[in-house]
Enzyme design. Sequence first.
Site, mmCIF file in Angstrom:
data_model
loop_
_atom_site.group_PDB
_atom_site.id
_atom_site.type_symbol
_atom_site.label_atom_id
_atom_site.label_comp_id
_atom_site.label_asym_id
_atom_site.label_seq_id
_atom_site.Cartn_x
_atom_site.Cartn_y
_atom_site.Cartn_z
ATOM 1 N N LYS A 80 -23.428 43.600 15.142
ATOM 2 C CA LYS A 80 -22.024 43.183 15.189
ATOM 3 C C LYS A 80 -21.148 44.280 14.590
ATOM 4 O O LYS A 80 -21.502 44.886 13.571
ATOM 5 C CB LYS A 80 -21.857 41.867 14.412
ATOM 6 C CG LYS A 80 -20.484 41.206 14.596
ATOM 7 C CD LYS A 80 -20.401 39.887 13.804
ATOM 8 C CE LYS A 80 -19.070 39.189 13.993
ATOM 9 N NZ LYS A 80 -18.957 37.948 13.184
ATOM 10 N N SER A 155 -16.710 34.138 15.666
ATOM 11 C CA SER A 155 -16.262 35.475 15.983
ATOM 12 C C SER A 155 -17.352 36.354 16.601
ATOM 13 O O SER A 155 -17.053 37.320 17.279
ATOM 14 C CB SER A 155 -15.758 36.173 14.726
ATOM 15 O OG SER A 155 -16.832 36.353 13.800
ATOM 16 N N SER A 179 -19.366 31.729 12.521
ATOM 17 C CA SER A 179 -19.319 32.840 13.484
ATOM 18 C C SER A 179 -20.665 33.266 14.033
ATOM 19 O O SER A 179 -20.725 34.051 14.976
ATOM 20 C CB SER A 179 -18.638 34.059 12.855
ATOM 21 O OG SER A 179 -17.265 33.807 12.712
#
Lengths: 514, 112, 502
Positions: A80, A155, A179
């Site tokens: 990420k 997210s 997330s």
Amino acid sequence: MSDDLIRLSAADLASKLASGEVSSVEATKAHLDRIASVDKDVHAFLHVSEAALQTAAEIDAKRKAGEKLGPLAGVPIAIKDVLCTSDMPSTSGSKILEGWVPPYDATVVAKLRAADLVPLGKTNMDEFAMGSSTEFSAYGPTHNPWNLDRIPGGSGGGSAAAVAAFEAPLALGSDTGGSIRQPGAVTGTVGVKPTYGSVSRYGAIALASSLDQVGPVSRTVLDSALLHDVIKGHDKRDSTSLRDEWPSFADAATAGLAPGSLQGVKIGIVKELNGDGFQQGVKARFADAVALLTSAGAEIVEVSAPSFEYAISAYYLILPAEASSNLAKFDSVRFGLRVNPEGGGTVEQVMSATREQGFGPEVKRRIILGTYALSAGYYDAYYGSAQKVRTLVQRDFARMFDEVDILLSPSAPTTAFPIGEKIDDPLAMYLNDLTTIPANLAGIPGMSIPMGLADEDGLPTGIQLMAPAREDARLYTYGAALEQLFEQSWGHTLISKAPSLSASEQSAATEGVV
Amino acid sequence: MPDPRRGPNRLGAMSEITREQVEHLAGLARIALTPDEIEKLTGELGHIVDSIAKVQEVAGQDVPATSHPIPLSNVFRDDVVGETLTQEQALAGAPEHDGSRFKVSAILGEEQ
Amino acid sequence: MAARPELMDYDKALEMFEPVVGFEVHVELSTKTKMFSDAPNEFGGEPNTNITPVDLGLPGSLPVVNGQAVKYAISLGLALGCSIAPTSRFARKNYFYPDLAKNYQISQSDEPIAFEGSVEVEMPDGTLFTVPVERAHMEEDAGKLTHVGGSTGRIQGAEYSLVDYNRAGVPLVEIVTHPIIGAEHLAPELGAAYVETIRDIVRGLGISEAKMERGNLRCDANISLRPRGQEKLGTRTETKNVNSFRAVERAIRYEIQRQAAILAAGGSITQETRHWHEDTGRTSAGRPKSDADDYRYFPEPDLLPVEPSLELIDELRAALPESPAVMRTRLKAEWGFTDLEFQDVKNAGLLGEIVETVSAGSSPQAARKWWTGEIARLANAAGPEVEASSLVTPQQVAELITLIDSGELTDRLARQVLEGVIAGEGSPSEVVEKRGLKVVSDDGALIAAIDDALAAQPDVLAKIRDGKVQAAGAVIGAVMKAMKGQADAARVRELVLERAQA
């Protein structure tokens, strides 16, 4: 061959790598090819590593030389973009950090490298991890591999989509209010938010320091366990890092596969996390799951957490407050974007213009909200009260865990919604994290695993398991057991029903019907 | 221009967020919001604040605040020098520098 | 508005108003590493080299507390007579400024490490004044800004500024007093004496270099006036940039006179930051305090509470050196100085030098004589900012005194040796060697010179033989001249009397 390689679990790929049946270069190449073929549509990646094949070759050479390698050596992984990588830009999905290459690796990234995993690239995310749909990425949304018109959650939509689209067998995510888990739920994948402090936050670009936790993203529970085993452990660079000796989570997951592993396990269903506002298909699959567990010998009890009603409010005070301070460093002085106002300006004006242009709407909204929550005269009413709610949430969890071994709820109230549907309604967007937020407030571990497809839209749903702080192993044992139970009842893995996304099958993918 | 304070919010209560407040907050947060953004945020913030203000209902005097999810204390580092960044690394990401220091435009007002 | 005098006569100001002062003193701790990173605690060298990602506030970096800094802060709290908090917390103080890498300073807010103490301050007249301390808390220093362009190098009119973060993260303890009432006309002197006492305390603890001129010790002085008989405190100003004890004193005196003039004319004081200008001896208005000063303090989520054990506190308490006030009383007795002598030494800021000189083997009186005499004179001659302690070390002075005591140097020669030492020619012995300044102690050479002098002055010889011993002076003078001063006058005298009778 290469299509087979991308569909393997990380564990299976690892054993083929260990036996020499497959090389890391082959495995890495297969995933890079997949990215090249489908990521134009999925947009899971913000950056694809140019060093991946080289890294893979080095690992192959080590293996050839007889070096003792870790269990996931040679397995590719997506990272990420919230995590600092010294060889790739790290933008946290924001224009304000466009092109920024940190002079250091996040501790978890350093651990991946030390364990000889192969970083494939950086995955898309809502800007600074603020969002539940990845629509707030400054670099454009990620599309859900199950239906490209739908959101992949957020997210960490990029990491979840990368794994769901077979662009990577593993990914790292970060979970501040869901997330990792919510994207897992809506993409039919597995995601774990570890106990706060069990994985280092050093080098994870902070959203809300007291809530953020880095964790694994994968297609199977065992794969998450293997990855968690790589990244866990104390880090002297993170003061909030725990010094605990952690058990092997892979062993914990394997233990869950034994017959009768759910026999007599006390499972709590949290009343407040399965009520009005939950999509019918989600409720139906959850009911199926409870029935399955009962049939497997688990003891199901309904438990109640009255404070959860206030959790989302507390969360949307604590997170913006901490974020407003964490994001103050983006000021155009030491790194990142600088915007000079027309005709020049003072440093204050340059900072203000930079932050105006460099931050997206959701980031600005939360910074202003957090600034408000901390400002003189409001602190006690808002931030102070929210910290007290946090205590109440912890007490509710403690009480429930006195009664049960593990808690269950749907991972998200709905399946993936269409891109654009909630982007102008912040409050509706915030409700997506209703089920996942309490675990972050309390610091306890949570896991989402695929729960089946909703009848009304054929899209994945997820089930959330929660355990007491430091009891991450329970998630892996019972998560693996439940995963096995589901797959036995369906006769297949859920992800095997995902559209193939190959160029010729593009139309099938957009229909999103299985 | 309509007074944003008079706009009823979703719960039917009066929002306590004013345009001036948002301007002040944007100043504190160093974000040069446009007039349109201020207008929009004034309304949105009102809604959000109204819906999250309920935290006060249960935050009694007797409830202690939790700032860290897992309680720890006395986490210290030994006073031993470690690795530092080189000047080149330090300046690598800077929008502007003079070869050894970060460069910023003129600072308004006095030293802090 | 009619012109009014900028300053009121000091005595008149004191007649009309009561001064209330308060101090915020920042002490830089001399740990090896910074407060929250393992970068070296050094600055002033090549810019932006003593930094880690933490000091630069890079995304993803996290602070970790320096345990040694915490111990230093506790020791300082104890030396200030403070209670040590069983639980203290770090907090973020949020404000944007380019020298503040994260745009928040990690400090302590409502839970400081030490609170409620007091410091005994010795006034110039030797009386003690008790300064009430509100708190001492830990925090980090900011980086250093250099303003370029414009005429003065100051912030106003600069075209741009340059930032060096080497100082960012240096550990600080900020000591905050309560409002200090009752110093009256000695308020300026109290300010200087208070800051000096803090310097002595932290030096005694060995936790800071505590050099004001280097910024290791920084003082902000809060000053307000209230009309005689009024209970409520007046509006205060906060004067920054006072970088010497003398500046503290002058700035307070100036502010009292300035504020008195405004208040007496019916004006009101603006609550603001003011800057002291050493060159003009005035303060100028800085930033007004306002609602904009909303620092939005909240508990630092990246750090955990500090909960020192009672054992640790007791251990640090047991290791405390004696307080400056107690130490002074003891030294005065041990050294046998008169009140005046002791006061001279103290006012010259030379107590520490004399302690070290004595511990290096000198007698207290000889140490006093050289430090407050010749060395102070040379420092004075070198310029107003030059301190005696910066010219020579106590060890060098002790060596010099040893040479005098053993008869190898006369006072006159010793002064030349001192000049050589200050000029960097080496230790006193080395200077003696290089400059050939040793006393002639060869009696043969002296006797030859004396016999010559006596032969040249037969009338003097006759007087000496008549018992008029004081007449020997003329001969001694001639001999010393012949020996170019490199003789021990007492020995010459002895030999003159001896040879006269021969």
